[in-house]
Design a protein around this motif. Structure first.
Motif, PDB file in Angstrom:
ATOM      1  N   VAL A 211     -12.503  -1.164   4.070  1.00  0.00           N
ATOM      2  CA  VAL A 211     -11.248  -1.762   3.677  1.00  0.00           C
ATOM      3  C   VAL A 211     -11.363  -3.057   3.232  1.00  0.00           C
ATOM      4  O   VAL A 211     -10.834  -3.568   2.027  1.00  0.00           O
ATOM      5  CB  VAL A 211     -10.246  -1.390   4.447  1.00  0.00           C
TER       6      VAL A 211
ATOM      7  N   VAL B 146       1.056   2.170   6.676  1.00  0.00           N
ATOM      8  CA  VAL B 146       0.203   2.559   5.898  1.00  0.00           C
ATOM      9  C   VAL B 146      -0.321   3.786   5.533  1.00  0.00           C
ATOM     10  O   VAL B 146      -1.256   4.350   6.594  1.00  0.00           O
ATOM     11  CB  VAL B 146      -0.903   1.397   5.640  1.00  0.00           C
TER      12      VAL B 146
ATOM     13  N   HIS C 252      -1.390   9.351   7.142  1.00  0.00           N
ATOM     14  CA  HIS C 252      -2.688   9.012   6.771  1.00  0.00           C
ATOM     15  C   HIS C 252      -3.614  10.131   6.805  1.00  0.00           C
ATOM     16  O   HIS C 252      -3.481  10.881   7.702  1.00  0.00           O
ATOM     17  CB  HIS C 252      -3.070   7.770   7.558  1.00  0.00           C
TER      18      HIS C 252
ATOM     19  N   TYR D 107       0.946  -1.357  -0.026  1.00  0.00           N
ATOM     20  CA  TYR D 107      -0.306   0.054  -0.030  1.00  0.00           C
ATOM     21  C   TYR D 107       0.993   1.276  -0.012  1.00  0.00           C
ATOM     22  O   TYR D 107       2.065   1.259   0.363  1.00  0.00           O
ATOM     23  CB  TYR D 107      -0.827  -0.003   1.350  1.00  0.00           C
TER      24      TYR D 107
ATOM     25  N   TYR E 224      -5.155   2.835   2.608  1.00  0.00           N
ATOM     26  CA  TYR E 224      -5.382   1.190   2.570  1.00  0.00           C
ATOM     27  C   TYR E 224      -5.943   0.913   1.362  1.00  0.00           C
ATOM     28  O   TYR E 224      -6.226  -0.455   1.256  1.00  0.00           O
ATOM     29  CB  TYR E 224      -6.374   0.984   3.775  1.00  0.00           C
TER      30      TYR E 224
ATOM     31  N   LEU F 209      -3.072  -6.982   6.321  1.00  0.00           N
ATOM     32  CA  LEU F 209      -3.794  -5.895   6.548  1.00  0.00           C
ATOM     33  C   LEU F 209      -3.154  -5.588   8.059  1.00  0.00           C
ATOM     34  O   LEU F 209      -2.916  -6.284   8.921  1.00  0.00           O
ATOM     35  CB  LEU F 209      -5.287  -6.366   6.678  1.00  0.00           C
TER      36      LEU F 209
ATOM     37  N   CYS G 230      -1.601   3.032  11.605  1.00  0.00           N
ATOM     38  CA  CYS G 230      -1.426   3.441  10.328  1.00  0.00           C
ATOM     39  C   CYS G 230      -0.331   4.352  10.329  1.00  0.00           C
ATOM     40  O   CYS G 230       0.528   4.438  11.156  1.00  0.00           O
ATOM     41  CB  CYS G 230      -2.657   4.354   9.799  1.00  0.00           C
TER      42      CYS G 230
END
Length: 569
Positions: A210, A83, A126, A72, A86, A117, A122
């Motif tokens: 997601v 991430v 983000h 990602y 996502y 995942l 995050c």
């Protein structure tokens, strides 16, 4: 002498599945670390087109599924586990169309696709976290994360004493819009990885979307990173124990307030129901690093996840009594809730097992810490034991995970220059901790190609050693005695004889350092001693090294499979 027919220890407790048998129960899952698997555009970083082009090799190896570590959008401060979006692909790995091509190629070869995942945290880049930084204390945006006022006269102290996995406090103070020092936010890992607040309805709804996004693109499941950490204890109480939640004197792991909280299971019950709305064969696998195994088994109770990683087996030393104990405990714990056990020897977070088993002082390597160049090793012994460990693991009932390159016998790369290392363990410890770069070096495909076939340009984001030539896939594919040939033969035989869906009955031996068990029509003998042992079963189906069985004896640090069709039920 090992004589299978008259003397057995009795079956290890193994509950029969309570639900309909699914493909994941005996699957062989191959982990791809995208940055280091195959590079399609020659920029030195592995990518999705590279993966798609190499899918036929995975099918030839005989795996049932491929698990893709994060691809990602990410600032890559923690190898993609930070991430920033996502529902997209980082340009360094390609595009969503490239991802679709990977799924299409895999499915065309009968290989399922599992994606990583990362729901505990995050990236600080983000959009949700950026909105939280811009919002006021007590706002809905800050409620998506763990923002708290600090302690002390002016809030100058962190809200509690939790420590980050990468060293230092698990809290970072922000500067508010008016320029004053403000609240603190929680990050169990790097400061650039803020933890989500899973008590928040908005977070739960976000991850529902997601899941749907990737399920709609055809993925067959999710490996859930740090699955045991999502829900924290109410009030976020102090914790004087280890940052990773492992037990230490005075601080049993089950009391760690940031891990294994009861509320986490409601999250996975919700996800299980959501996956089943897309079909009966989409799965969840937990990275739940908790002990003992009975705690890990809670993640795979009916209506929750399908699999959980077996860290106890991953960390087991090359010792017969410890391996037998872990195997027994695994089959009993996971079988007790109707789930399959999983077996794994290496992954992207630990020193490769060909090097762990080569350590001359017998010290086991802690998760993520790595070992330094110059550590006393016997590489030939490590390679021999790694092959034996693979032969033992692939004969066990349950699911098997293979980390990219272990089928080539790759050792850890120890001599990476300090200025080339990227792991936050190394960077945040100022080099005191070696970290995980050594197991993430791009793997070799062709001995005489640029970058050993990783790409056609010769570039590599981590330096590849000259020794990669002897491990290259094309060299091993042409050698019937290679580690690649061993894995290919073992996986094919495992599938033909249905060992993954079988059961285990131990066979007593006169040697304390020898393990022997029967699974279906196969007797497996593992000699972990330093001398040959007599074996009385034949014919030989598989040997971990050539001529492991000679004149009725099994060589030391070797494993053999024998065909025993007449073994009593």
């Amino acid at each position: 002498m090992i004589d299978v027919a008259p003397r057995t220890d009795g079956p290890t407790p193994q509950a029969r599945p309570t639900d309909e048998r699914g493909w994941w129960r005996d699957a062989v899952v191959y982990q791809v670390y995208p940055r280091s698997f195959a590079d399609g555009d020659g920029d030195g970083t592995g990518d999705l087109p590279g993966i798609a082009a190499r899918v036929p090799s995975l099918a030839e190896l005989g795996v049932d599924a491929v698990w893709l570590s994060p691809f990602y959008p990410s600032p890559q401060r923690d190898g993609g586990y930070d991430v920033s979006d996502y529902c997209a692909v980082d340009p360094m790995f390609g595009t969503l169309a490239d991802f679709d091509a990977v799924v299409e190629a895999a499915h065309a070869h009968g290989v399922r696709v599992i994606v990583d995942l990362v729901p505990n945290h995050c990236s600080s880049d983000h959009a949700m976290f950026q909105a939280a930084l811009a919002a006021a204390p007590g706002s809905r945006e800050r409620g998506h994360f763990h923002f708290r006022d600090g302690r002390g006269e002016s809030g100058e102290l962190p809200p509690n004493d939790w420590q980050s996995h990468f060293g230092g406090p698990a809290w970072t103070r922000v500067t508010e819009a008016d320029g004053r020092p403000g609240q603190w936010y929680l990050h169990l890992f790097d400061p650039s990885q803020p933890d989500f607040n899973w008590d928040d309805d908005g977070v739960r709804a976000y991850f529902d979307d997601v899941l749907d996004f990737w399920l709609a693109r055809g993925v067959d499941g999710f490996r859930v990173d740090v699955a045991h950490a999502l829900v924290k204890a109410p009030g976020l109480p102090d914790w004087g124990g280890r940052a990773d939640g492992a037990s230490s004197p005075g601080f049993p792991g089950e009391d760690a307030p940031m891990f294994d909280q009861p509320g986490v299971h409601a999250v996975y019950e919700r996800w299980r129901e959501r996956l089943e709305s897309w079909g009966p064969d989409r799965i969840l696998c937990a990275e739940a690093n908790v002990a003992p195994l009975a705690r890990a088994a809670k993640w795979v109770r009916p209506r929750e996840m399908h699999q959980a990683f077996n860290f106890a087996y991953l960390h087991a030393p090359w010792e017969a009594d410890r391996l037998r104990s872990v195997i027994d405990e695994s089959l009993a714990a996971f079988g007790g809730v109707g789930a399959p056990s999983t077996w794994v020897l290496s992954n992207h977070d630990v020193t490769r097992h060909a090097t762990r088993f080569a350590l001359l002082d017998g010290v086991h390597v802690d998760l993520g810490h790595g070992i330094r160049a110059g550590t006393p090793l016997d590489p030939a012994l490590g390679e021999r034991r790694a092959r034996a460990a693979a032969a033992l693991m692939t004969a066990l009932p349950g699911a098997v995970y293979v980390y990219q390159g272990e089928e080539l016998g790759l050792p850890e790369v120890l001599d990476i220059p300090d200025d080339a290392r990227r792991d936050p363990y190394f960077l945040r410890s100022a080099g005191a901790v070696v970290g995980r770069d050594g197991c993430r070096v791009p793997i070799p495909w062709e001995a005489d190609a640029p970058a050993y076939g990783f790409n056609d340009s010769g570039l590599s984001w981590l330096p590849q050693p000259e020794t990669w030539r002897r491990y290259a896939r094309d060299v091993q594919r042409a050698d019937a005695t290679s580690t690649l040939s061993l894995y290919t033969h073992a996986l094919a035989t495992r599938k033909t004889l249905a060992l993954g869906s079988g059961s285990l009955v131990w066979v007593r031996t006169d040697e304390p350092a020898v393990l022997a068990f029967v699974n279906g029509e196969v007797l497996v003998v593992a000699n972990l001693s330093d001398h040959p042992v007599a074996v009385g079963a034949e014919p030989v189906l598989l040997e971990s090294v050539p001529s492991a069985v000679h004149d009725g004896q099994l060589a030391p640090d070797a494993v053999a499979w024998f065909h025993v069709p007449s073994h009593p039920a």
